[in-house]
Design a protein around this motif. Structure first.
Motif, PDB file in Angstrom:
ATOM      1  N   TYR A 104       0.852  -1.243  -0.003  1.00  0.00           N
ATOM      2  CA  TYR A 104       0.007  -0.025   0.128  1.00  0.00           C
ATOM      3  C   TYR A 104       1.007   1.245   0.096  1.00  0.00           C
ATOM      4  N   THR A 105       0.333   2.373  -0.611  1.00  0.00           N
ATOM      5  CA  THR A 105       1.046   3.560  -0.579  1.00  0.00           C
ATOM      6  C   THR A 105      -0.081   4.615   0.144  1.00  0.00           C
ATOM      7  N   VAL A 120      -4.982   6.691  -0.153  1.00  0.00           N
ATOM      8  CA  VAL A 120      -4.545   5.466   0.050  1.00  0.00           C
ATOM      9  C   VAL A 120      -4.711   4.351  -1.278  1.00  0.00           C
ATOM     10  N   THR A 121      -3.664   3.730  -1.688  1.00  0.00           N
ATOM     11  CA  THR A 121      -3.568   2.849  -2.781  1.00  0.00           C
ATOM     12  C   THR A 121      -3.297   1.556  -2.234  1.00  0.00           C
ATOM     13  N   CYS A 122      -4.263   0.624  -2.430  1.00  0.00           N
ATOM     14  CA  CYS A 122      -3.555  -0.950  -2.083  1.00  0.00           C
ATOM     15  C   CYS A 122      -3.635  -1.895  -3.237  1.00  0.00           C
ATOM     16  N   LYS A 123      -3.031  -2.856  -3.145  1.00  0.00           N
ATOM     17  CA  LYS A 123      -3.142  -3.930  -4.213  1.00  0.00           C
ATOM     18  C   LYS A 123      -2.770  -5.353  -3.595  1.00  0.00           C
ATOM     19  N   GLY A 124      -3.027  -6.348  -4.254  1.00  0.00           N
ATOM     20  CA  GLY A 124      -2.834  -7.728  -4.070  1.00  0.00           C
ATOM     21  C   GLY A 124      -3.855  -8.423  -2.880  1.00  0.00           C
ATOM     22  N   VAL A 125      -3.269  -9.197  -2.163  1.00  0.00           N
ATOM     23  CA  VAL A 125      -4.011  -9.818  -1.185  1.00  0.00           C
ATOM     24  C   VAL A 125      -4.000  -9.397   0.207  1.00  0.00           C
ATOM     25  N   TYR A 146      -9.815   5.606  -0.395  1.00  0.00           N
ATOM     26  CA  TYR A 146      -9.490   4.372  -0.431  1.00  0.00           C
ATOM     27  C   TYR A 146      -9.441   3.564  -1.607  1.00  0.00           C
ATOM     28  N   ASP A 147      -8.410   3.669  -2.395  1.00  0.00           N
ATOM     29  CA  ASP A 147      -8.391   3.085  -3.746  1.00  0.00           C
ATOM     30  C   ASP A 147      -8.038   1.483  -3.536  1.00  0.00           C
ATOM     31  N   VAL A 167      -6.934  -4.712  -5.743  1.00  0.00           N
ATOM     32  CA  VAL A 167      -6.907  -5.809  -4.583  1.00  0.00           C
ATOM     33  C   VAL A 167      -7.461  -6.894  -5.293  1.00  0.00           C
ATOM     34  N   THR A 168      -6.694  -8.174  -4.906  1.00  0.00           N
ATOM     35  CA  THR A 168      -7.314  -9.420  -5.633  1.00  0.00           C
ATOM     36  C   THR A 168      -7.946 -10.141  -4.850  1.00  0.00           C
ATOM     37  N   GLY A 169      -7.996 -10.165  -3.348  1.00  0.00           N
ATOM     38  CA  GLY A 169      -8.571 -10.790  -2.467  1.00  0.00           C
ATOM     39  C   GLY A 169      -8.189 -10.420  -1.067  1.00  0.00           C
ATOM     40  N   PHE A 170      -8.753 -11.199  -0.007  1.00  0.00           N
ATOM     41  CA  PHE A 170      -8.473 -10.790   1.349  1.00  0.00           C
ATOM     42  C   PHE A 170      -8.762 -11.980   2.096  1.00  0.00           C
TER      43      PHE A 170
END
Length: 134
Positions: free
Chosen positions: A3-4, A16-21, A48-49, A53-56
């Motif tokens: 995240y950034t 906020v930008t987040c990605k992945g799991v 909050y972007d 995100v591919t999963g949680f």
């Protein structure tokens, strides 16, 4: 969860930008990092972007609990931008909404709608990142 986050004091914006799991540990790490940021109290627009995100692997209760204990001014607007295919989970959307404690929170599946609700234009939010926000 990579995240950034960026603070734009002139616009009272926290992006906020987040990605992945995203895991439960990621959420708590992010929360600790953000709580240490003293300039955040002046950011009444929070975006909050989570479109990448591919999963949680956390529960909606964990998300609700984490967001409910945050400190934000009463007038804070929080916009969560999700991708419908990857996070089309009603319990997560409810956790985001219920955690607002009377503050204005919205869940969007379109960045343009979120920016409009926050009263922002693409070119106002980091002109260098306009392509990433579109």
């Amino acid at each position: 969860m990579p995240y950034t986050f960026h603070l734009y004091p002139e616009r009272a914006l926290f992006l906020v930008t987040c990605k992945g799991v995203i895991t439960e540990d990621d959420l708590y790490d992010f929360r600790a990092t953000v709580l240490a940021e003293t300039r955040l109290e002046k950011a009444t627009k929070r975006l909050y972007d989570a479109r990448q995100v591919t999963g949680f692997t956390f529960s909606s209760f964990t998300l609700w609990r984490m967001l409910s204990t945050g400190r934000a001014p009463a007038e804070t607007q929080r916009a969560f931008v999700l991708t419908q295919p990857s996070i089309n989970n009603l319990s997560i959307r409810l956790a985001l909404k219920l955690s607002s404690k009377g503050r204005h929170s919205r869940v969007y599946f379109d960045m343009n709608e979120a920016l409009s609700w926050l009263g922002l234009a693409h070119d106002e939010v980091y002109p260098n990142h306009v392509a990433a926000l579109a």
